[in-house]
Structures are given as C-alpha cells and as structure tokens.
Motif scaffolding. Structure first.
Motif, PDB file in Angstrom:
ATOM      1  N   UNK A   1     -15.758  17.031  28.105  1.00  0.00           N
ATOM      2  CA  UNK A   1     -14.505  17.051  27.356  1.00  0.00           C
ATOM      3  C   UNK A   1     -14.431  15.917  26.394  1.00  0.00           C
ATOM      4  N   UNK A   2     -13.379  15.910  25.591  1.00  0.00           N
ATOM      5  CA  UNK A   2     -13.193  14.844  24.623  1.00  0.00           C
ATOM      6  C   UNK A   2     -12.770  13.573  25.317  1.00  0.00           C
ATOM      7  N   UNK A   3     -12.901  12.461  24.618  1.00  0.00           N
ATOM      8  CA  UNK A   3     -12.538  11.173  25.173  1.00  0.00           C
ATOM      9  C   UNK A   3     -11.163  10.778  24.717  1.00  0.00           C
ATOM     10  N   UNK A   4     -10.364  10.314  25.642  1.00  0.00           N
ATOM     11  CA  UNK A   4      -9.054   9.815  25.274  1.00  0.00           C
ATOM     12  C   UNK A   4      -9.212   8.477  24.582  1.00  0.00           C
ATOM     13  N   UNK A   5      -8.426   8.187  23.530  1.00  0.00           N
ATOM     14  CA  UNK A   5      -8.551   6.915  22.833  1.00  0.00           C
ATOM     15  C   UNK A   5      -8.191   5.751  23.739  1.00  0.00           C
ATOM     16  N   UNK A   6      -8.880   4.658  23.560  1.00  0.00           N
ATOM     17  CA  UNK A   6      -8.613   3.457  24.328  1.00  0.00           C
ATOM     18  C   UNK A   6      -7.786   2.506  23.489  1.00  0.00           C
ATOM     19  N   UNK A   7      -6.634   2.038  23.985  1.00  0.00           N
ATOM     20  CA  UNK A   7      -5.821   1.117  23.206  1.00  0.00           C
ATOM     21  C   UNK A   7      -6.607  -0.117  22.802  1.00  0.00           C
ATOM     22  N   UNK A   8      -6.527  -0.442  21.525  1.00  0.00           N
ATOM     23  CA  UNK A   8      -7.146  -1.661  21.029  1.00  0.00           C
ATOM     24  C   UNK A   8      -8.612  -1.533  20.721  1.00  0.00           C
ATOM     25  N   UNK A   9      -9.215  -0.382  20.867  1.00  0.00           N
ATOM     26  CA  UNK A   9     -10.628  -0.257  20.537  1.00  0.00           C
ATOM     27  C   UNK A   9     -11.249   0.899  21.255  1.00  0.00           C
ATOM     28  N   UNK A  10     -12.586   1.009  21.184  1.00  0.00           N
ATOM     29  CA  UNK A  10     -13.287   2.129  21.793  1.00  0.00           C
ATOM     30  C   UNK A  10     -13.474   1.896  23.278  1.00  0.00           C
ATOM     31  N   UNK A  11     -13.794   2.966  23.995  1.00  0.00           N
ATOM     32  CA  UNK A  11     -13.994   2.872  25.429  1.00  0.00           C
ATOM     33  C   UNK A  11     -15.261   2.096  25.734  1.00  0.00           C
ATOM     34  N   UNK A  12     -15.220   1.238  26.755  1.00  0.00           N
ATOM     35  CA  UNK A  12     -16.388   0.440  27.108  1.00  0.00           C
ATOM     36  C   UNK A  12     -16.857   0.696  28.528  1.00  0.00           C
ATOM     37  N   UNK A  13     -16.171   1.567  29.269  1.00  0.00           N
ATOM     38  CA  UNK A  13     -16.570   1.842  30.640  1.00  0.00           C
ATOM     39  C   UNK A  13     -16.174   3.259  31.005  1.00  0.00           C
ATOM     40  N   UNK A  14     -16.745   3.751  32.107  1.00  0.00           N
ATOM     41  CA  UNK A  14     -16.434   5.101  32.541  1.00  0.00           C
ATOM     42  C   UNK A  14     -14.953   5.241  32.839  1.00  0.00           C
ATOM     43  N   UNK A  15     -14.327   4.164  33.344  1.00  0.00           N
ATOM     44  CA  UNK A  15     -12.914   4.228  33.655  1.00  0.00           C
ATOM     45  C   UNK A  15     -12.060   4.405  32.408  1.00  0.00           C
ATOM     46  N   UNK A  16     -12.562   3.960  31.251  1.00  0.00           N
ATOM     47  CA  UNK A  16     -11.785   4.012  30.011  1.00  0.00           C
ATOM     48  C   UNK A  16     -11.961   5.324  29.273  1.00  0.00           C
ATOM     49  N   UNK A  17     -12.854   6.185  29.768  1.00  0.00           N
ATOM     50  CA  UNK A  17     -13.128   7.445  29.093  1.00  0.00           C
ATOM     51  C   UNK A  17     -12.776   8.605  30.020  1.00  0.00           C
ATOM     52  N   UNK A  18     -12.026   9.568  29.534  1.00  0.00           N
ATOM     53  CA  UNK A  18     -11.709  10.743  30.327  1.00  0.00           C
ATOM     54  C   UNK A  18     -11.575  11.935  29.396  1.00  0.00           C
ATOM     55  N   UNK A  19     -11.796  13.126  29.903  1.00  0.00           N
ATOM     56  CA  UNK A  19     -11.616  14.314  29.062  1.00  0.00           C
ATOM     57  C   UNK A  19     -10.150  14.492  28.696  1.00  0.00           C
ATOM     58  N   UNK A  20      -9.913  15.004  27.510  1.00  0.00           N
ATOM     59  CA  UNK A  20      -8.555  15.390  27.139  1.00  0.00           C
ATOM     60  C   UNK A  20      -8.161  16.630  27.922  1.00  0.00           C
TER      61      UNK A  20
ATOM     62  N   UNK B   1     -14.533  18.265  23.454  1.00  0.00           N
ATOM     63  CA  UNK B   1     -15.164  18.226  22.135  1.00  0.00           C
ATOM     64  C   UNK B   1     -16.111  19.410  21.986  1.00  0.00           C
ATOM     65  N   UNK B   2     -15.911  20.200  20.954  1.00  0.00           N
ATOM     66  CA  UNK B   2     -16.720  21.392  20.724  1.00  0.00           C
ATOM     67  C   UNK B   2     -17.046  21.503  19.238  1.00  0.00           C
ATOM     68  N   UNK B   3     -17.861  22.485  18.883  1.00  0.00           N
ATOM     69  CA  UNK B   3     -18.192  22.738  17.479  1.00  0.00           C
ATOM     70  C   UNK B   3     -18.284  24.239  17.263  1.00  0.00           C
ATOM     71  N   UNK B   4     -17.969  24.672  16.037  1.00  0.00           N
ATOM     72  CA  UNK B   4     -18.066  26.095  15.748  1.00  0.00           C
ATOM     73  C   UNK B   4     -19.451  26.451  15.242  1.00  0.00           C
ATOM     74  N   UNK B   5     -19.666  27.704  14.883  1.00  0.00           N
ATOM     75  CA  UNK B   5     -20.989  28.141  14.455  1.00  0.00           C
ATOM     76  C   UNK B   5     -21.433  27.488  13.161  1.00  0.00           C
TER      77      UNK B   5
END
Length: 382
Positions: free
Chosen positions: A78-97, A305-309
C-alpha cells in the motif's frame, strides 16, 4: 465472393454479459445505428453493445492495476502515509493508506476541480477485454482493444458523436503468444461464447488486425440511466455535491436490482457511485461526493500505490462481487492522487466459476484507461 462475417455480432455473442467491471457503460450509441441506446449505470455491461471499431468488445472498465515499483525492489502492499516533518525513516513511520484515506483525499482534490464551460463534454479512453479464442486445435487467450473519443452534447440539442477505432488483438501472456505462433500467427481466430458450465458455444471468426477510425452521431439526449430512469448529461450536472444528498438521489432509482445489478442496496450504491468516478463524466464536486459516499460503504479495500497500463501512478481501491454464474470478480480502480480524477479501472478473476471456470485466479477480464476528460466549444471532428 464470400460475405464478410458480422464481426460486431460475433463479438457480442462471444462476450458473457456478467464479465465486465463495475459501472461500465456502452458507448452512447452503436455506430451502426442512428438511435442512441441508453448507457446503463450498472455493475456489468450487456454483451450486445460494443464499440464499432468492430473487433473490440464493449469498452470495458479499466486499468491494469499493478503495484508501483520504480526502484525495482519488491512492491509494498500500500501507499505510505506522510510523516510529519519529513520522510519516513523506520517501519513504524510507514503504513499503507486505508481505503477511506485514499477516497477522502481524492474527494478533497476533486472538490477543487472546477467545471469548465462549453457545448461538449469530451471523453477519450482506451479499453480492452480478454477473450478465449481458438485456431485449429489450439485454444488460448487474446486481448482485444479499442479507443474511443466521445463528444457528449451538454445541452442535448446538438448531436452526440463518437470516434472509435479497433486496435486489434494481441495474446494475453507469453504462453498465449507461443500458442498463437504455433497456430501460424493467424489473422483470424474463432471466438465462442462462454457458457455457465465453463464450456464454450459455437465459435465465430474474428479478425485480429486493427481497423480504421469510424465516426457516427446521435440526436438522443438521454444518454445514461440510473436504474430504470433515462437521464441526460444535463441531468448528471444537476446531481448534488453532498454525499448524503447524492445517496438519496441515487436511491430514488433503486428498484430492487437484479439482472446485472446487485440486489443489496449498499452493493447497488457501490456499483452506481463507482460509475460516477470512473465511467460517467460528472463535475469535480459531484465526483467528490461519490468518493465520500463510497468511503461509507462496506467491502471497499485499499490497493495502495498502483499504476495504470500507461504507467501513470495513482492510488487504488477495490471491491469484490460474485455469483455462481461468474465466480468471484475483483473490481479495481486507480485514482490520480494529484487531481482526484480516475485514471481507470479493471476487473480480474479471484475465484473462477461458471463463465470464468477456464481462467486462472488473477486473470484479467477487462480494463479501461481514461486518457482525457474536458469541456469545449470546439466542433466535433467528422
């Protein structure tokens, strides 16, 4: 000289009515007829209406949904939820939408998509549908594709026009390509109608080559239908932009479902509301209301996160339908995260049965990519 086979009839006969993805509507009219059959708002398209390029089965819904994986590593679920103040730096900071997060974000962006002005609403799309074909003793799968450019008269006082082209047929997988080559790479194959038993009826010859662009027009104003009520483009533009009011407006046309529509009210709403996102051209605010309505309905899940043809990235969501006649089918949607507009949709087999019994789980049934939607005062091409 032998008469040429009726390609449109052969394709219509070959296509099972319950294979197509949700909300797929036929072209505003058959290009061989001056009258405009109504575009049905329904889960699955009737087999008899197909684009007149001749080879493509009815323009079916949508996008080949695959996990976006630009870096070449294993795709994430899945897509990653935005991390406040910057990009995700750990598995805990990233989750599917979640599905509601995807839908409500798309609603927010759609609500800012102002309606344009102009005499015509123009929609360009490319569609494909998978058919089981045979050559001699070989049986394999091929994808038939078409493109269409639909000019919908917003007033209903001017003709609606469709420019359509059959793009030919190609083998679905490398093994299908090998079977096609082993059969001599024929320019004509046989297509038979799938039966509820999983077998096929008598075949009809279909050409695998592309055809010329074709154009036709119609004077019909009532282009779409909700339930049993025929409506026009002007009626669509009057739909409410509030999700609760939209729910009420749609349910006025619920007559118990059945046939190719769900009989459950919530599933019926899901089918019709998804049509307003991916198939029926409505304003941004109405599309936003449809997204918010879908977010309240059961059975919707995130694809992340996906993509079309065409390789266009987006956010995806899906739901499943099923019956003894078709097995279990997943309906997938791809939404442009920047605009809230649908990039397209697709349908795949989850549990083969009935007309899909010969297919493998995960097999593509049909897709459509939405290439452009705009309003204009330009004159439709001939």
């Amino acid at each position: 000289m032998k008469n040429r086979p009726d390609v449109m009839k052969s394709l219509a006969d070959a296509r099972p009515a319950r294979l197509d993805p949700p909300g797929t509507a036929p072209l505003p009219f058959a290009l061989t007829d001056v009258k405009a059959p109504v575009r049905r708002v329904r889960r699955l398209r009737a087999a008899a209406l197909i684009p007149a390029g001749g080879l493509a089965v009815a323009a079916v819904a949508a996008v080949a949904v695959v996990a976006a994986n630009p870096g070449g590593s294993a795709p994430t679920p899945g897509g990653s939820a935005p991390t406040p103040g910057g990009s995700a730096t750990s598995a805990e900071a990233v989750r599917p939408l979640t599905a509601p997060e995807i839908l409500l974000a798309a609603a927010e962006r759609s609500s800012k998509d102002a309606s344009g002005t102009g005499r015509y609403l123009v929609v360009r799309a490319e569609s494909g549908s998978v058919l089981t074909v045979s050559s001699g003793t070989s049986t394999y799968e091929m994808t038939t594709r078409s493109s269409d450019e639909t000019w919908l008269s917003r007033s209903g006082t001017e003709p609606t026009r469709v420019i359509s082209q059959n793009l030919g047929m190609t083998p679905l997988t490398p093994s299908d390509a090998a079977a096609w080559r082993a059969a001599g790479s024929p320019e004509q194959v046989m297509v038979g109608k799938p039966l509820p038993t999983g077998e096929f009826g008598p075949g009809s010859p279909i050409s695998t080559t592309a055809g010329p662009r074709r154009s036709s027009s119609s004077e019909g104003a009532n282009t779409y239908a909700f339930g049993t009520t025929n409506i026009s483009v002007r009626d669509l533009e009057k739909l409410p932009a509030d999700p609760a009011a939209l729910r009420t407006a749609l349910l006025r046309h619920f007559d118990g479902g059945g046939g190719d529509l769900p009989t459950d009210r919530e599933q019926w709403l899901l089918s019709v509301a998804s049509s307003l996102i991916a198939d029926i051209p409505v304003s941004g605010p109405v599309r936003a209301a449809a997204f918010r309505l879908i977010a309240t309905l059961p059975g919707v899940r995130s694809l992340g996160d996906v993509a079309d043809q065409r390789g266009r990235p987006g956010q995806g969501f899906a739901f499943t339908s099923g019956s003894a006649a078709t097995g279990s089918i997943e309906h997938r949607f791809v939404v442009d995260a920047a605009t809230g507009r649908a990039l397209g949709e697709e349908s795949r087999v989850l549990r083969p049965a009935g007309t899909t019994a010969r297919l493998e789980p995960g097999s593509l049934l049909s897709y459509n990519v939405v290439l452009e939607q705009k309003t204009t005062d330009e004159t439709p091409p001939n």
